[in-house]
Design an enzyme around this catalytic site. Structure first.
Site, PDB file in Angstrom:
ATOM      1  N   GLU A 238       0.867  -1.163   0.000  1.00 55.69           N
ATOM      2  CA  GLU A 238       0.000   0.000   0.000  1.00 55.69           C
ATOM      3  C   GLU A 238       0.915   1.228   0.000  1.00 55.69           C
ATOM      4  OE1 GLU A 238      -2.810   0.253   3.257  1.00 55.69           O
ATOM      5  OE2 GLU A 238      -3.448   2.254   2.605  1.00 55.69           O
TER       6      GLU A 238
ATOM      7  N   ARG B 248       4.719 -12.845   9.752  1.00 55.72           N
ATOM      8  CA  ARG B 248       5.434 -11.621   9.435  1.00 55.72           C
ATOM      9  C   ARG B 248       6.735 -11.554  10.204  1.00 55.72           C
ATOM     10  NH1 ARG B 248       3.590  -6.390   9.885  1.00 55.72           N
ATOM     11  NH2 ARG B 248       1.697  -7.005   8.881  1.00 55.72           N
TER      12      ARG B 248
ATOM     13  N   LYS C 130       3.985   0.620   9.808  1.00 54.14           N
ATOM     14  CA  LYS C 130       4.126   1.875   9.072  1.00 54.14           C
ATOM     15  C   LYS C 130       3.552   3.047   9.850  1.00 54.14           C
ATOM     16  CE  LYS C 130       2.715   0.158   5.075  1.00 54.14           C
ATOM     17  NZ  LYS C 130       2.358  -0.015   3.651  1.00 54.14           N
TER      18      LYS C 130
HETATM   19  P1  ATP Z   1       1.605  -2.026   8.196  1.00 57.43           P
HETATM   20  O1  ATP Z   1       0.694  -2.943   8.946  1.00 57.43           O
HETATM   21  O2  ATP Z   1       2.847  -1.659   8.894  1.00 57.43           O
HETATM   22  O3  ATP Z   1       0.898  -0.833   7.593  1.00 57.43           O
HETATM   23  P2  ATP Z   1       1.160  -3.523   5.888  1.00 57.43           P
HETATM   24  O4  ATP Z   1       1.210  -4.982   6.000  1.00 57.43           O
HETATM   25  O5  ATP Z   1      -0.204  -2.926   5.894  1.00 57.43           O
HETATM   26  O6  ATP Z   1       2.093  -2.882   6.961  1.00 57.43           O
HETATM   27  P3  ATP Z   1       1.524  -3.310   3.111  1.00 57.43           P
HETATM   28  O7  ATP Z   1       2.091  -2.199   2.298  1.00 57.43           O
HETATM   29  O8  ATP Z   1       0.087  -3.605   2.961  1.00 57.43           O
HETATM   30  O9  ATP Z   1       1.891  -2.997   4.610  1.00 57.43           O
HETATM   31  O10 ATP Z   1       2.376  -4.615   2.887  1.00 57.43           O
HETATM   32  C1  ATP Z   1       2.703  -5.132   1.631  1.00 57.43           C
HETATM   33  C2  ATP Z   1       3.066  -6.569   1.768  1.00 57.43           C
HETATM   34  O11 ATP Z   1       4.158  -6.737   2.652  1.00 57.43           O
HETATM   35  C3  ATP Z   1       1.908  -7.373   2.322  1.00 57.43           C
HETATM   36  O12 ATP Z   1       1.788  -8.566   1.581  1.00 57.43           O
HETATM   37  C4  ATP Z   1       2.315  -7.649   3.740  1.00 57.43           C
HETATM   38  O13 ATP Z   1       1.788  -8.855   4.181  1.00 57.43           O
HETATM   39  C5  ATP Z   1       3.839  -7.686   3.651  1.00 57.43           C
HETATM   40  N1  ATP Z   1       4.434  -7.300   4.931  1.00 57.43           N
HETATM   41  C6  ATP Z   1       4.232  -6.164   5.629  1.00 57.43           C
HETATM   42  N2  ATP Z   1       4.893  -6.187   6.790  1.00 57.43           N
HETATM   43  C7  ATP Z   1       5.550  -7.365   6.853  1.00 57.43           C
HETATM   44  C8  ATP Z   1       6.408  -7.994   7.806  1.00 57.43           C
HETATM   45  N3  ATP Z   1       6.739  -7.400   8.961  1.00 57.43           N
HETATM   46  N4  ATP Z   1       6.898  -9.221   7.512  1.00 57.43           N
HETATM   47  C9  ATP Z   1       6.582  -9.819   6.351  1.00 57.43           C
HETATM   48  N5  ATP Z   1       5.788  -9.290   5.420  1.00 57.43           N
HETATM   49  C10 ATP Z   1       5.258  -8.084   5.653  1.00 57.43           C
HETATM   50 MG    MG Z   2      -1.647  -3.796   4.393  1.00 58.70          MG
END
Ligand code: ATP
Ligand code: MG
Length: 564
Positions: free
Chosen positions: A37, A262, A272
């Site tokens: 995102e 994760r 984030k």
């Molecule tokens: P946040 O919860 O911090 O906003 P997010 O998961 O919403 O992070 P995205 O931009 O939606 O952030 O993530 C893109 C991809 O990266 C998704 O498939 C997510 O599952 C993966 N991802 C995000 N954080 C992690 C992590 N700590 N470990 C492994 N994969 C991750």
């Molecule tokens: Mg997300």
């Protein structure tokens, strides 16, 4: 991973993929995607997901799409899109022509929603957000059906069309899936599919004032792109029944959602939302502050893409959440830079040494090995002259036991140069040591004595007449606790910030070799660690970030484990 040496499955996701390849479930295709995102910069957790998704495509001769999950116009920005693309490329992955946006599919998603309305599987609800929350029930209590749930298909179609046309203010209506308000899974209690949001989108501008929710967008985007294995983190396990429900009700191509744990890293936050607070509230200098766990921060700190990919390989992919020791990440960088980094001498806290019996005006070019790990990197010339700087810490007037460096009357080696003996300590009126007088033994050029006498200490140094001035930034962990969220009652992760995470040293003296260094170049400063030239550097004042010190706590942990 190379194509010529097929390896068996190394984790449960590869097992699933290999089984699907055996049974021909997707006609032998492997097609993954990385779906960020664009509401922040990528961090080391995302790197795990990138390495996994692009790595699987590489290993199985498939494809991986880069898809921006841009369904929330209020938090998303073009700046983030550009930064994300730069970071994925820097990590070493290529999405080819396959750069997609959920917003590319807004029209198609709208059509899908209409299809569900026509099937009697979606309805326009006019409860307020607060009422929807109350009607939803809890884990122990079933939800309550909305009074609008049984609107006719015609009325729903009419209202949904008018929602799109902009006739209603934000929050007046939502479109919901009609599933089961008594489901044990809260995600299945008539989840919201669309909301009204009069906001300008970074790509579609003001074309839309209704936006699909993540759960309605994600699976359908996967389906449109022909994704085979839709890999996401464990929080989405409870969303899988919904993911499946939409695809089944729409009767469209159905990818398989697979969840993995994760990455959590000690002494680090990877949300984030929290990283955004660190940036916006000025606790760090920006998303690329070298203390940030973002890829841009790690890059500026001196991390290599190779070290990060090696880290992702080593932590593997599992089904249960755990916390990885940040020392492992540092270890991966040390291993990589140990193999590759040019060695140089840099004096961070200089003490002037005058070699009283060395001829005034004489300069010798001493030969120094560039990298003892890699003979092909050759040698360089380091100028030596009558006045040199050594590290202030390398001299003690009253040396304690086991201090083998310089002291009055003692002989030590100046690396690659000569043995010197301290004869005088010069102090200012406050008793502060301002310089040392030493003599050198001309018979010891290169650092060893022909009579075989040994010295215990070897010091790095730079010639005062040839040294470059530099600023050096030393970093410590950004948080004091392994789990930064473990904060006192009523406080949050910010309470655990390390007030001493940055130490700036000015007046450092470095080898003239570094004159040609470019921002981003990495070096080992002998005895100090690995450093990376910072983009803040000017011609007059180069700036170096310490990526990581030489002491390797992870290697120590591994040795202990091996010997027990
Ligand atoms: P946040 O919860 O911090 O906003 P997010 O998961 O919403 O992070 P995205 O931009 O939606 O952030 O993530 C893109 C991809 O990266 C998704 O498939 C997510 O599952 C993966 N991802 C995000 N954080 C992690 C992590 N700590 N470990 C492994 N994969 C991750
Ligand atoms: Mg997300």
């Amino acid at each position: 991973m190379s194509d010529t040496e097929p390896k068996g499955p190394t984790n449960f996701i590869e097992e699933i993929i290999e089984e699907d390849l055996r049974t021909g479930k997707y006609g032998g295709r492997v097609h993954t995607r990385f779906p960020p995102e664009p509401n922040g910069y990528l961090h080391i957790g995302h790197a795990k997901s990138i390495c996994l998704n692009f790595g699987l495509a590489e290993k199985y001769g498939g494809k991986c799409n880069l898809r921006f999950d841009d369904t929330n116009p209020t938090k998303e920005e073009e700046e983030y899109v550009q930064a994300i693309k730069e970071d994925v490329r820097w990590l070493g992955f290529d999405w080819g022509e396959r750069e997609f946006y959920a917003s590319d599919y807004f029209e198609q998603l709208y059509e899908f929603a209409v299809k569900l309305i026509k099937k009697g599987k979606a309805y326009v609800d006019s409860l307020s957000a607060e009422e929807i929350r109350q009607y939803r029930g809890t884990l122990t209590e079933p939800g309550k059906e909305s009074p609008y749930r049984n609107r006719s298909v015609e009325e729903n179609l009419d209202l949904f069309e008018r929602m799109r046309a902009g006739e209603f203010p934000d929050g007046a209506h939502v479109l919901r899936a009609k599933i089961d308000m008594s489901s044990g899974n809260l995600n299945m209690r008539d989840p919201v599919m669309y909301r009204i949001l009069h906001a300008t989108h970074h790509r579609t501008g003001d074309k839309w004032c209704i936006y699909p929710m993540y759960d309605f967008a994600h699976g359908q985007c996967d389906s449109i792109e022909g994704i085979t294995h839709s890999i996401c983190t464990l929080e989405f396990e409870d969303h899988r029944p919904l993911y499946d429900w939409f695809l089944d009700e729409l009767e469209i191509y159905h990818p398989q959602q697979i969840e993995f744990a994760r990455l959590n890293l000690s002494y680090t936050v990877l949300s984030k939302r929290k990283l955004l607070r660190l940036v916006n509230e000025g606790y760090v200098s920006g998303w690329d502050d070298p203390r940030m766990p973002t890829l841009s921060g790690l890059r500026r700190r001196g991390y290599t893409p190779e070290a990060i990919r090696d880290f992702a390989d080593r932590i593997g992919v599992a089904k249960n959440n755990s916390v990885v020791d940040v020392a492992l990440l540092e270890h991966c960088l040390r291993e990589d830079l140990n193999r590759r980094a040019q060695r140089v001498m840099a004096v961070l806290r200089p003490l002037k040494v005058v070699i009283t019996n060395y001829p005034e005006g004489q300069v010798e070019e001493m030969e120094a090995v560039n990298n003892p790990e890699d003979a092909s990197m050759g040698t360089r010339k380091v100028p030596f002259s009558r006045v040199v700087y050594i590290e202030r810490d390398d001299f003690r007037e009253d040396p304690p036991k086991k201090f083998y460096r310089l002291a009055p009357g003692r002989e030590v080696r100046l690396m690659h140069a000569y043995l010197i003996t301290c004869t005088d300590v010069i102090k200012d009126e406050n008793g502060e040591i301002v310089e040392l007088h030493c003599t050198y033994d001309p018979e010891t050029r290169g650092g060893s004595a022909p009579d075989g006498r040994k010295v215990k200490g070897t010091l790095h140094w730079v010639s005062a007449a040839h040294a470059l001035d530099a600023e050096v930034r030393l970093y410590d962990r950004l948080f004091l606790k392994p789990d930064p969220d473990d904060a006192p009652e009523g406080q949050d992760f910010l309470a655990n910030l390390n007030p001493n995470s940055l130490e700036v040293l000015t007046g450092c003296k470095v080898e003239p070799f570094l004159a040609s260094a470019q921002p981003g170049d990495r070096f080992q400063f002998l005895r100090h660690g690995y450093f990376c030239k910072d983009p803040d550097s000017t011609d007059e004042m180069p700036v170096f970030n310490r990526a990581v010190a030489l002491r390797d706590s992870w290697a120590k942990i591994e040795r202990k484990q091996a010997s027990s």
